[in-house]
Scaffold this active site. Structure first.
Site, mmCIF file in Angstrom:
data_model
loop_
_atom_site.group_PDB
_atom_site.id
_atom_site.type_symbol
_atom_site.label_atom_id
_atom_site.label_comp_id
_atom_site.label_asym_id
_atom_site.label_seq_id
_atom_site.Cartn_x
_atom_site.Cartn_y
_atom_site.Cartn_z
ATOM 1 C CG HIS A 332 -2.081 0.937 1.069
ATOM 2 N ND1 HIS A 332 -2.005 2.275 1.335
ATOM 3 C CD2 HIS A 332 -3.338 0.703 0.614
ATOM 4 C CE1 HIS A 332 -3.171 2.824 1.061
ATOM 5 N NE2 HIS A 332 -3.992 1.900 0.620
ATOM 6 C CG ASP A 390 -8.748 -4.430 -2.643
ATOM 7 O OD1 ASP A 390 -9.947 -4.339 -2.330
ATOM 8 O OD2 ASP A 390 -8.127 -3.538 -3.239
HETATM 9 N N1 CMC Z 1 4.129 -7.634 -4.882
HETATM 10 C C1 CMC Z 1 5.453 -7.581 -5.066
HETATM 11 N N2 CMC Z 1 6.197 -6.444 -4.920
HETATM 12 C C2 CMC Z 1 5.553 -5.332 -4.553
HETATM 13 C C3 CMC Z 1 4.165 -5.319 -4.324
HETATM 14 C C4 CMC Z 1 3.450 -6.518 -4.496
HETATM 15 N N3 CMC Z 1 2.125 -6.563 -4.293
HETATM 16 N N4 CMC Z 1 3.783 -4.069 -3.985
HETATM 17 C C5 CMC Z 1 4.895 -3.323 -3.998
HETATM 18 N N5 CMC Z 1 5.971 -4.082 -4.332
HETATM 19 C C6 CMC Z 1 7.371 -3.644 -4.400
HETATM 20 C C7 CMC Z 1 7.593 -2.814 -5.654
HETATM 21 O O1 CMC Z 1 8.018 -3.614 -6.732
HETATM 22 C C8 CMC Z 1 8.637 -1.834 -5.202
HETATM 23 O O2 CMC Z 1 9.894 -2.486 -5.230
HETATM 24 P P1 CMC Z 1 11.235 -1.667 -5.557
HETATM 25 O O3 CMC Z 1 11.397 -0.710 -4.418
HETATM 26 O O4 CMC Z 1 12.299 -2.726 -5.620
HETATM 27 O O5 CMC Z 1 11.014 -0.980 -6.865
HETATM 28 C C9 CMC Z 1 8.308 -1.579 -3.733
HETATM 29 O O6 CMC Z 1 7.588 -2.753 -3.305
HETATM 30 C C10 CMC Z 1 7.438 -0.351 -3.505
HETATM 31 O O7 CMC Z 1 6.257 -0.494 -4.315
HETATM 32 P P2 CMC Z 1 5.652 0.652 -5.208
HETATM 33 O O8 CMC Z 1 4.952 0.054 -6.378
HETATM 34 O O9 CMC Z 1 6.697 1.679 -5.503
HETATM 35 O O10 CMC Z 1 4.609 1.258 -4.219
HETATM 36 P P3 CMC Z 1 3.381 2.160 -4.607
HETATM 37 O O11 CMC Z 1 3.062 2.907 -3.365
HETATM 38 O O12 CMC Z 1 3.651 2.940 -5.836
HETATM 39 O O13 CMC Z 1 2.230 1.108 -4.963
HETATM 40 C C11 CMC Z 1 0.474 -0.474 -4.694
HETATM 41 C C12 CMC Z 1 1.286 0.666 -4.031
HETATM 42 C C13 CMC Z 1 -0.731 -0.771 -3.799
HETATM 43 C C14 CMC Z 1 -0.057 0.005 -6.045
HETATM 44 C C15 CMC Z 1 1.364 -1.723 -4.863
HETATM 45 O O14 CMC Z 1 1.782 -2.168 -3.592
HETATM 46 C C16 CMC Z 1 0.669 -2.837 -5.621
HETATM 47 O O15 CMC Z 1 0.689 -2.829 -6.860
HETATM 48 N N6 CMC Z 1 0.025 -3.802 -4.907
HETATM 49 C C17 CMC Z 1 -0.745 -4.840 -5.568
HETATM 50 C C18 CMC Z 1 -2.091 -4.288 -5.984
HETATM 51 C C19 CMC Z 1 -3.010 -4.079 -4.810
HETATM 52 O O16 CMC Z 1 -3.170 -4.920 -3.947
HETATM 53 N N7 CMC Z 1 -3.707 -2.915 -4.800
HETATM 54 C C20 CMC Z 1 -4.725 -2.585 -3.785
HETATM 55 C C21 CMC Z 1 -4.299 -1.404 -2.958
HETATM 56 S S1 CMC Z 1 -5.301 -1.253 -1.477
HETATM 57 C C22 CMC Z 1 -6.882 -0.865 -2.035
HETATM 58 C C23 CMC Z 1 -6.989 0.476 -2.585
HETATM 59 O O17 CMC Z 1 -6.630 1.440 -1.963
HETATM 60 O O18 CMC Z 1 -7.495 0.557 -3.711
#
Ligand code: CMC
Length: 455
Positions: A332, A390
């Site tokens: 998140h 989720d």
């Molecule tokens: N699986 C594997 N690696 C992950 C995941 C994951 N679910 N989420 C984040 N990471 C890694 C990502 O690759 C990154 O690694 P690095 O620093 O080496 O580049 C690091 O963790 C930070 O992630 P980020 O993508 O930069 O973080 P963000 O804040 O931009 O994205 C997120 C947040 C929720 C989009 C992401 O964690 C994700 O895609 N999760 C899976 C989708 C999901 O469950 N979404 C629902 C969010 S909660 C409900 C809502 O609010 O809608």
């Protein structure tokens, strides 16, 4: 990014003698920005009631000729708001100051909706009157049902939801004056009351069953279950456990401050676009798998994993930078400790499955095992990735026999009140301006047009 920040640019803390009260926010200190040429700008530091201070960079371009740069808004506050507060480090979520755990235990979705819209918990009379208003706005203009005849039988319900909500502006345009508080109330009531009806109509189209009209003697979630699962040919008995579970999920989904879809609603609404269009934009933003679409993606992922023997393979895929696969329902932007909604939903999933007599569901066991493996994996520990709202919500929806394609629609019904509260807050703020971010341009510099024959 093609530019490197100049080493001589200094960002220092300067103390100003006076604290200036700007209404709800308070300036205390200022950040002093000194450009390479020596021009100094004091940027006010604003404090809210709780949470990190913010630096007001509004005059930065005028005084220093530079923009701030923060793709994805990782460190940027876009507005002032008194609706919802999140502390991602502590795992705290509060609506209007009330911890979500207390609301989940003691309140109802309609009471929470009143709280979000009006800022205070209702008295018994206020709640009765609000409940009656919502119950008596559940029907759609009959003409809107024709939309569903036009969609393909297998259209995704989120596509229908966003299209039909957008079309509400074509039906209810007489009460769409954003400057009129009465119109703003009518809009809020219509969104809250009619979204379940639209959602159920989309589901009925997918199933080929006839549309069921709302039944206003039923409460909010009972009515939704009736419209989803009743058929005209036989009586339908509403399971109170299912209605209770939905109510709790809607409380947990009701608001989440400046998330992607809410920011989209605010941005679309900031141009003066009508509120139904702004909500339709929010629904579209919610659909993405990184946001509300994740609940559908979690179930698809669990089905793909299949059984516990495959968990380590999928966790390895999620960690592989060359593989686009991510563990859906994990991570998140704000929560770096745990998502309090996920904790409540996990406990609730257990109870709901037990009460519905489905405690032996292999999907729940698989999810728990996957959570256990990920939470003990160095990659997930180091990056502070925890289950989000989720991860378990889809398991409950599945137990309630709601199909996977409807999961994000359920999220949208709950979140609609948050979107509406934020739109109302934005539109009532006399200082609000059109949202218009700037950019770091990296395209070609000026060049002359070349006639097609010479290219
Ligand atoms: N699986 C594997 N690696 C992950 C995941 C994951 N679910 N989420 C984040 N990471 C890694 C990502 O690759 C990154 O690694 P690095 O620093 O080496 O580049 C690091 O963790 C930070 O992630 P980020 O993508 O930069 O973080 P963000 O804040 O931009 O994205 C997120 C947040 C929720 C989009 C992401 O964690 C994700 O895609 N999760 C899976 C989708 C999901 O469950 N979404 C629902 C969010 S909660 C409900 C809502 O609010 O809608």
């Amino acid at each position: 990014m093609k530019r490197v920040p100049s080493a001589s640019t200094a960002l220092g803390y300067a103390h100003t003698a006076n604290q200036i009260n700007l209404g709800k926010k308070m300036t205390k200190d200022a950040f002093r920005l000194i450009s390479p040429g020596g021009t100094e700008t004091d940027l006010p530091v604003l404090s809210g009631t709780v949470g990190p201070d913010v630096i007001d960079v509004g005059k930065l371009y005028k005084e220093q000729g530079v923009f701030t740069y923060d793709p994805g808004y990782v460190s940027t506050g876009s507005c002032e708001s008194d609706i919802t507060y999140i502390d991602g480090e502590q795992g705290i979520l509060m609506y209007r100051g009330y911890p979500v755990e207390q609301l989940a235990e003691h309140s109802s979705f309609l009471e929470v909706s009143y709280l979000l819209l009006h800022g205070e918990l209702p008295t018994a009379d206020q709640l009765r009157s609000f409940d009656k208003t919502i119950r008596t706005h559940t029907m759609l203009n009959e003409g809107m049902l024709n939309f569903f005849k036009g969609f393909r039988y297998d259209a995704h319900p989120m596509a229908m939801l966003s299209a039909v909500v957008g079309s509400m502006s074509a039906y209810y345009h007489k009460e769409m004056d954003a400057s009129n508080p009465e119109h703003r109330d009518i809009f809020a009531h219509r969104i809250l009351a009619k979204l379940p009806t639209i959602a159920a109509a989309a589901y009925k189209l997918n199933t080929g069953q006839p549309f069921m009209y709302p039944q206003n003697d039923l409460n909010y979630c009972e009515n939704l279950l009736h419209m989803l699962f009743a058929v005209p040919a036989e009586p339908y008995e509403i399971d109170p456990i299912a209605a209770e579970a939905l109510d709790l999920l809607f409380i947990l989904h009701a608001d989440h401050e400046q998330n992607c879809s809410t920011s989209t609603v605010r941005m679309a609404g900031s141009s003066g676009a009508n509120p139904y269009s702004a909500i339709a934009a929010g629904i579209s933003a919610l659909w993405g798998p990184a946001h509300g679409g994740a609940n559908e993606a979690v179930l698809n992922m669990l089905e793909e994993i299949g059984d516990a023997s495959q968990i380590h393979r999928f966790v390895a895929k999620a960690k592989d930078k060359n593989d686009p696969f991510r563990l859906m329902g994990f991570g998140h932007r704000v929560y770096k400790n745990f998502d309090p909604r996920a904790t409540i939903i996990r406990d609730m999933a257990h109870k709901v499955l037990e009460k519905l007599g489905r405690s032996d569901t292999p999907m729940f066991d698989l999810a728990r095992e996957l959570e256990h493996v990920a939470l003990n994996d160095d990659y997930f520990i180091e990056k502070k990735l925890y289950p989000n709202v989720d991860f378990y919500s889809g398991i409950i929806y599945r137990a309630l026999e709601i199909p996977t394609s409807m999961f994000t629609v359920m999220f949208a019904i709950g979140r609609s009140v948050g979107w509406t509260a934020h739109w109302r807050e934005m539109i009532s703020d006399p200082t609000a301006r059109i949202s218009r971010p700037r950019q770091l341009y990296t395209g070609p510099t000026q060049r002359d047009y070349v006639p097609i024959a010479k290219r």
